[in-house]
Design an enzyme around this catalytic site. Sequence first.
Site, short mmCIF file in Angstrom:
data_model
loop_
_atom_site.label_atom_id
_atom_site.label_comp_id
_atom_site.label_asym_id
_atom_site.label_seq_id
_atom_site.Cartn_x
_atom_site.Cartn_y
_atom_site.Cartn_z
N HIS A 164 -30.23 -34.79 15.58
CA HIS A 164 -29.84 -36.21 15.63
C HIS A 164 -30.99 -37.06 16.17
CE1 HIS A 164 -27.72 -39.92 16.59
NE2 HIS A 164 -28.05 -39.76 17.86
N ASP A 193 -51.41 -56.76 -2.16
CA ASP A 193 -50.76 -55.47 -1.95
C ASP A 193 -51.30 -54.93 -0.63
OD1 ASP A 193 -49.80 -52.65 -2.25
OD2 ASP A 193 -49.31 -53.35 -4.26
N TRP A 238 -34.93 -33.28 21.45
CA TRP A 238 -36.03 -33.83 20.64
C TRP A 238 -37.36 -33.74 21.37
CZ3 TRP A 238 -39.24 -38.42 20.51
CH2 TRP A 238 -39.16 -39.22 21.67
N SER A 278 -47.84 -38.81 7.88
CA SER A 278 -47.34 -39.98 7.15
C SER A 278 -47.56 -41.26 7.96
CB SER A 278 -45.85 -39.80 6.86
OG SER A 278 -45.23 -41.03 6.58
N SER A 279 -47.19 -41.21 9.25
CA SER A 279 -47.31 -42.40 10.09
C SER A 279 -48.76 -42.79 10.35
CB SER A 279 -46.59 -42.18 11.43
OG SER A 279 -45.20 -42.12 11.22
N HIS A 339 -43.79 -42.01 25.25
CA HIS A 339 -43.49 -43.35 25.74
C HIS A 339 -43.99 -44.45 24.81
CE1 HIS A 339 -41.39 -45.87 28.40
NE2 HIS A 339 -42.32 -46.75 28.14
N GLU A 350 -44.21 -44.13 21.77
CA GLU A 350 -43.31 -44.01 20.62
C GLU A 350 -42.10 -44.93 20.75
OE1 GLU A 350 -41.24 -42.82 17.19
OE2 GLU A 350 -43.34 -42.58 17.71
N TYR A 398 -41.99 -47.74 22.13
CA TYR A 398 -42.42 -49.10 21.81
C TYR A 398 -42.76 -49.23 20.34
CZ TYR A 398 -42.05 -49.78 26.71
OH TYR A 398 -41.51 -49.86 27.95
N SER A 400 -37.94 -62.35 16.10
CA SER A 400 -38.67 -63.63 16.20
C SER A 400 -38.52 -64.45 14.92
CB SER A 400 -40.15 -63.38 16.50
OG SER A 400 -40.31 -62.76 17.76
N HIS A 428 -43.15 -41.59 34.09
CA HIS A 428 -41.84 -41.98 34.66
C HIS A 428 -40.71 -41.18 34.03
CE1 HIS A 428 -41.44 -45.48 31.53
NE2 HIS A 428 -40.97 -44.36 31.03
N HIS A 429 -41.03 -40.39 32.98
CA HIS A 429 -40.03 -39.45 32.44
C HIS A 429 -40.03 -38.14 33.23
CE1 HIS A 429 -39.32 -41.78 28.71
NE2 HIS A 429 -40.57 -42.13 28.87
N THR A 484 -41.99 -58.13 28.46
CA THR A 484 -40.69 -58.06 27.79
C THR A 484 -39.85 -59.28 28.14
OG1 THR A 484 -40.87 -55.67 28.12
CG2 THR A 484 -38.79 -56.50 27.25
N LYS A 508 -40.79 -62.30 26.20
CA LYS A 508 -40.22 -62.34 24.85
C LYS A 508 -38.76 -62.79 24.88
CE LYS A 508 -41.76 -59.90 21.58
NZ LYS A 508 -42.75 -60.89 21.15
N ARG A 514 -26.45 -34.47 30.38
CA ARG A 514 -26.52 -34.64 28.94
C ARG A 514 -26.84 -33.29 28.27
NH1 ARG A 514 -32.56 -37.43 28.52
NH2 ARG A 514 -32.35 -37.06 26.31
#
Length: 535
Positions: free
Chosen positions: A79, A109, A149, A178-179, A262, A264, A266, A277, A311-312, A337, A340, A459
């Site tokens: 998931h 293009d 994950w 790909s990315s 981390h 990722e 963002y 926006s 921080h993880h 943040t 924004k 979890r």
Amino acid sequence: MDATVSTHDAHHGHDHPTGWRRYLFSTNHKDIGTMYLVFSMVAGVIGGALSIAMRLELQDPGMQFFADPHLFNVFVTAHGLIMVFFMIMPALIGGFGNWIVPLMIGAPDMAFPRMNNISFWLLPASLSLLVISLFVEGEPSAAGVGTGWTVYAPLSTTGNPGPAVDFGILSLHLAGASSILGAINFITTILNMRAPGMTLHKMPLFVWSILVTAFLLLLALPVLAGAITMLLTDRNFGTTFFTPSGGGDPLLFQHLFWFFGHPEVYILILPAFGVISQVVSTFARKPVFGYLGMAYAMVAIGFIGFIVWAHHMYVVGLSTGAQAYFVAATMVIAVPTGIKIFSWIATMWGGSIEFRTPMLWALGFIFLFVIGGVTGVVLANASADRLMHDTYYVVAHFHYTMSLGATFGIFAGWYYWFPKITGYLYSEALGKLHFWLSFIGANVIFFPQHFLGASGMPRRIADYPDAFSGWNFVSSIGSYIFLAGLVVFFFTIYRAFAAKQAAGNNPWGPGATTLEWTLPSPPPFHQFEVLPRIK
């Protein structure tokens, strides 16, 4: 398209391909964007089905449907990976990025159209490998990748000895390739192919968001690639990068993973910021408040996102000084943040707001993202995080930023650009029904999980004591409400294509003034016969 071009194309055997060839060999950014959007829907259905299965299991205490707790963790892992790599990223970056960025900057293009094609086609291969991993041997008693994950060693080395984790690693390698290719393409396109007069400081904020995201991808993904390659050799070739008995360190994997992981998060949310926006500006009938501040806030978020990874890891035995640094650095992210959030509110302030479907999703996004951000500030504190780590409080936190942040951003963009992409209008009533079911459902799922986590429910565990049963039941009911919203969503799409009500060039009126709305809807196969070149 004028006759000279058609004959020229035919002469070179480049007439528009039709049927399946149009998509398989596509070098057209709009067709590739469409394929990304369809792909993300397919992946979203698979990933969503896994989450519904988890909520069915957790609805009551005791083991209902999962004979083996490992199988539950396989669902958790699949998931997470599917939603991150195959639903959110392909929709926001591959789908809207491909479709809208060239139109917004006046480019014919993407810079590398054939590379764009392989960026997409690596993804179905990647998703196939991940789905295959569900059915091959993982740990001795069961199939699948049961690592979460994050794929932490040693659970992903000696803990899951079968080939399943290898399939997962290869899947991630393809998705990463790909990315990275896509990121190179976006950076080159945005920096080199803007129409004359469109300076960086005149680009729409959505283009800014994709540019920052592309740089994050380019810098973060190779670190993940290195980490999972080391994992692969630890598993199969006798290296000991993460094995203490051979001089390795399992914490090295956590540092490498989160140095990717981390940024990722963002990568997932910045394109949604860009979408919001555009939508808020359109339906408040005002330009975005503090445009430059908004653009550079995204740049700042991208930069700070790289220096807060540990921080993880407050519970792994970091020194007090390291913890103090990561607490402070994480707090700092709240500043750009906040800029924004307040700029979106200032854009709406005094505007003549129209509560059309995309605007509802944007308002839902802002509200929910603030909740996710506040719980993030709570978890940024090492002392609080030590209590909450690996509980449902963390699950609630990141789902408020992902399920209710990035995903609401996807739906805001979907309803906003649907008339542009398809040329058809959708039912406003159905779109709003989808929003309210999703908004209520998502909050009913994830808000109670804060209470569960604060009470200590861990979890990634398939069973729990009776004390946690009340809020788990509520949470599961929320997932069924959200599912009903998705049924409405797919019916809305079916209905729009069946009714074929023409959208016209700008269904949203005078507010939508960025370049993509000045073209006919849907835009022609290629925008320009002659490539514009910046002098």
